[in-house]
Design a protein around this motif. Structure first.
Motif, PDB file in Angstrom:
ATOM      1  N   ASN A 167       0.777  -1.216   0.029  1.00  0.00           N
ATOM      2  CA  ASN A 167      -0.149  -0.037  -0.205  1.00  0.00           C
ATOM      3  C   ASN A 167       0.889   1.254  -0.010  1.00  0.00           C
ATOM      4  N   GLU A 222      -3.523   3.871  -1.680  1.00  0.00           N
ATOM      5  CA  GLU A 222      -4.192   3.668  -0.527  1.00  0.00           C
ATOM      6  C   GLU A 222      -5.459   4.217  -0.764  1.00  0.00           C
ATOM      7  N   VAL A 246       2.369  -2.006   4.464  1.00  0.00           N
ATOM      8  CA  VAL A 246       1.934  -0.440   4.378  1.00  0.00           C
ATOM      9  C   VAL A 246       3.125   0.479   4.448  1.00  0.00           C
TER      10      VAL A 246
END
Ligand SMILES: Nc1ncnc2c1ncn2[C@@H]1O[C@H](COP(=O)(O)OP(=O)(O)OP(=O)(O)O)[C@@H](O)[C@H]1O
Ligand SMILES: O=P(O)(O)OC[C@H]1O[C@](O)(CO)[C@@H](O)[C@@H]1O
Ligand SMILES: [Mg+2]
Length: 319
Positions: A167, A222, A246
């Motif tokens: 992400n 995102e 992430v």
């Protein structure tokens, strides 16, 4: 005009310091005094001002973050609060302001202009989500950081024959994902602005593994959904050893790239010249490699156009 102010607002971005330096040095060269306003619009309203000299901005061009600090200060959307900010500027003899920030910060710059303080916006955000500029300050550096991180993730992905869903930031804008996805040779790039088919992505990954590939990388913007949710969706269509990752705020840090330093310097220099010409309410950008300005008001109606051909190229290469 004798004295100008400068502030950074919203998420910090690599190259903001280079822009502050360019503004400060250009202004001083043109006989102006410069005041740094710390903590964005919050510091403006609180009167947190500091005089800047050329020496103060020495060695700042290579530093990430913003040495004037930044803030998210939603109260600045209220007219009464904006008036307080304009009064603070007047009481310090500051006639004009340069605001370095993203789309949100541009609202603040326009509000100040309407209150009689000419303000110019510089696009300082890693998201690259601002209309009428090909690049925002910080985008290039954030892409480099994300690219380096994904290159490393691929090493571990390959060692375990895993799929990683990475992400990347950008709010509702898929520019970081597209650029970094192409730069890292991702198996799939998923962005909010274009449709995607998770089943099709799963089939692509299966085929790649069957053909002998030892890793899978999906770069996920995102604004689409969380990496965890995407992983759960993906697992409905294949039995992958998958991990969600992430990158988050590491993308906002680090020394700016040459592109961000040079763009920030060009735009900061130009912003001072606009103020010297008595202009305000304008946003500076770089369009087709040339400096450009637009009314901030026009930006609010405009939509940033990403380089969506990158997505098509990546798809074609992963058929
Ligand atoms: N409608 C508005 N009117 C006046 N000021 C605003 C408005 N919207 C945002 N601002 C000011 O700009 C600040 C930064 O806005 P925002 O948090 O949207 O980030 P940004 O400038 O878009 O940057 P980034 O998206 O990169 O973080 C807000 O905290 C607020 O102080
Ligand atoms: O720093 P915060 O407030 O967590 O905000 C994160 C957001 O800011 C940005 O880094 C810059 O706008 C976005 O990419 C991200 O969604
Ligand atoms: Mg923004």
């Amino acid at each position: 005009m004798k004295r100008i102010g400068i502030l950074t607002s919203g998420g910090d971005a690599p190259g903001m310091n280079a822009a502050i330096r360019a503004v400060t040095k250009t202004a001083i060269s043109n006989g102006l005094e410069v005041f740094g306003i710390r903590y964005g619009f919050a510091g403006l309203v609180a009167g947190d001002f500091v005089a800047l000299t050329a020496e103060d901005v020495d060695h700042k061009i290579s530093q990430g973050g913003t040495f004037l600090y930044s803030a998210r200060y939603p109260e600045f959307a209220q007219e009464e609060v904006q008036k307080k900010g304009a009064e603070q500027l007047r009481s310090h003899g500051i006639d004009a302001v340069i605001v370095i920030g993203g789309d949100g910060s541009y609202h603040g710059a326009l509000a100040l202009t309407r209150l009689g303080i000419n303000s110019i916006g510089l696009p300082g955000t890693i998201d690259n989500d601002i209309p009428y500029t090909d690049y925002t300050i910080g985008f290039s550096s954030a892409c480099r950081t994300a690219m380096d991180a994904i290159d490393k993730i691929r090493d571990t992905a390959a060692s375990h024959h895993r799929v990683f869903i990475v992400n990347v930031m950008g709010r509702e804008c898929g520019d970081i994902a597209m650029r970094v996805g192409v730069a890292t040779g991702a198996d799939a790039i998923v962005i909010p602005e274009r449709p995607y088919d998770i089943k099709e992505i799963a089939e692509t990954l299966k085929r790649h593994f069957a053909d002998g590939k030892d890793n899978g990388i999906i770069v996920l913007a995102e604004g689409v959904m969380s990496a965890d949710k995407f992983k759960d969706e993906l697992l409905k269509y294949g039995d992958f050893d998958a991990r969600a990752n992430v990158l988050a705020h590491m993308q906002r840090g680090g020394s700016p790239t040459v592109t961000d330093r040079v763009n920030a310097t060009k735009m900061g220099n130009y912003a001072v010249k606009l103020l010297l010409d008595g202009k305000g309410g304008l946003a500076v950008g770089i369009e087709n490699s040339k400096l450009a300005t637009h009314d901030i008001l026009d930006l609010f109606d405009g939509k940033h156009q990403g380089d969506y051909a990158l997505l098509d190229i990546n798809k074609e290469m992963n058929k």
